[in-house]
Scaffold this motif. Structure first.
Motif, short mmCIF file in Angstrom:
data_model
loop_
_atom_site.label_atom_id
_atom_site.label_comp_id
_atom_site.label_asym_id
_atom_site.label_seq_id
_atom_site.Cartn_x
_atom_site.Cartn_y
_atom_site.Cartn_z
N UNK A 83 0.83 -1.21 0.00
CA UNK A 83 0.00 0.00 0.00
C UNK A 83 0.86 1.25 0.00
N UNK A 84 1.92 1.24 0.78
CA UNK A 84 2.82 2.41 0.79
C UNK A 84 3.49 2.60 -0.56
N UNK A 85 3.90 1.51 -1.19
CA UNK A 85 4.52 1.62 -2.52
C UNK A 85 3.54 2.22 -3.53
N UNK A 86 2.29 1.77 -3.48
CA UNK A 86 1.29 2.25 -4.42
C UNK A 86 0.98 3.72 -4.19
N UNK A 87 0.90 4.12 -2.94
CA UNK A 87 0.64 5.53 -2.63
C UNK A 87 1.78 6.41 -3.12
N UNK A 88 3.00 5.95 -2.93
CA UNK A 88 4.16 6.73 -3.39
C UNK A 88 4.21 6.83 -4.91
#
Length: 341
Positions: free
Chosen positions: A159-164
């Motif tokens: 999720x953090x990768x996608x948000x970034x």
């Protein structure tokens, strides 16, 4: 439902998930929209011109809709493991006159560039991605074209990768989901975490709106996911027997068969983890299949097509989530409205 979907006229929280390989049809997508939700055309495995025809068909109805693509995230197969697996499944294929022993390793990207070009030249309201996260430049171009971007994730780290990378929304997929896991690390089987718990973990990691997916088959499941922080929910398995779905006859019959009470996570058909109803093929080959996507997908595809044409459910991928018992033969709108709180 406070999310980027609200501006598209989506007022119901239950959406029709994309199901590649046939079940997702323009009729199913349109039915979901007319039930005040949203449906996704499944771009996986389709050439760009076929996807373009489906987009045009749905667009002609005047409804909002989405398109899902498989983003490149290959799992290269070990050549010797591939040949060994081909020898292992050869008797199944030979029964249908198919020679898998001479099959070469195919490592393609599902015509990725052609489909991105299509979606940039004729933008659609929503595009979702699974298997991998596209390059930020691709997401930026789609957003500039007016498209809402949804990324499938299976963990807080993803999720953090996608948000970034620039996603507008996240589909949080639990292991109970039918079909392929959207995990970014398909060499490993994702942990079995209840959907409400996974949603809570992702909610702590990012602030983006969340679409819940995986095992959602009853109003109670839907309510639990909403309480856990989802703004919308994507259902697939419960729509497989819907009137508008393109599910094949043997697949439909298997879903209604009371003897098929168990699902398994298997690489046997595609080399990538996917949840399916158990059958002879999964029972025999789940423990023998090596990681290797899309190589194993291409290896077993002729067998699966032949078995489907013959009405043989024992050698086709019966993708199914844990809520498969709730799949019913009726109009999609009735299914979606029944699930909506």
């Amino acid at each position: 439902m406070a999310s980027p979907l609200t501006a598209l006229g989506v007022s119901a929280p239950v959406l029709a998930a994309p199901m590649a390989g046939g079940p997702s049809t323009p009729a199913l997508v349109t039915a979901a929209a007319r039930a005040d939700g949203l449906g996704f055309l499944a771009g996986g495995y389709k050439p760009a011109d076929a996807l373009a025809r489906q987009i045009a068909e749905v667009r002609s109805t005047g409804v909002s809709f989405g398109v899902n693509l498989f983003a490149p995230n290959p799992v290269p197969v070990d050549p010797e493991a591939f040949r060994r697996y081909a020898r292992t499944i050869a008797p199944e294929a030979e029964a249908y006159g198919i020679d898998v022993l001479s099959a070469g390793v195919v490592e393609d990207d599902d015509r990725w560039a052609d489909k991105i070009d299509l979606l940039l030249s004729t933008p659609v309201p929503v595009v979702s991605f699974t298997f991998g996260i596209p390059e930020p430049a691709v997401l930026a171009a789609l957003r500039a074209a007016g498209t809402v971007i949804v990324q499938t994730v299976t963990s807080p780290a993803e999720a953090r990768q996608a948000a970034e990378a620039g996603a507008d929304m996240l589909t949080v997929q639990a292991s109970a989901a039918g079909g392929h896991s959207g995990t970014l690390t398909p060499q490993h089987i994702p942990a079995s975490i209840p959907l409400p718990d996974l949603l809570a973990q992702v909610r702590q990691a990012v602030s983006l709106p969340l679409v819940a997916a995986g095992g959602l088959a009853t109003p109670a499941d839907v309510s639990a996911a909403l309480r856990a922080g989802a703004t919308a929910l994507a259902v697939g398995t419960v729509l497989l027997r819907a009137d508008e779905a393109g599910t094949s006859p043997p697949y439909r019959a298997a879903l209604a068969d009371p003897a098929r009470h168990r699902t398994v996570v298997t690489r046997a058909f595609t080399g990538r983890p996917a949840r399916a109803l158990h059958n002879t093929f999964t029972d025999r080959y789940t423990d023998l299949a090596p990681p290797g996507y899309p190589a194993l997908h291409h290896l077993t595809s002729p067998l699966r097509k032949a078995a489907t044409a013959a009405g043989d459910p024992e050698r086709i991928n019966l993708w199914s989530g844990t809520g498969h018992r709730h799949a019913t033969a009726e109009p999609a709108a009735q299914i979606l409205r029944r699930l909506t709180p």
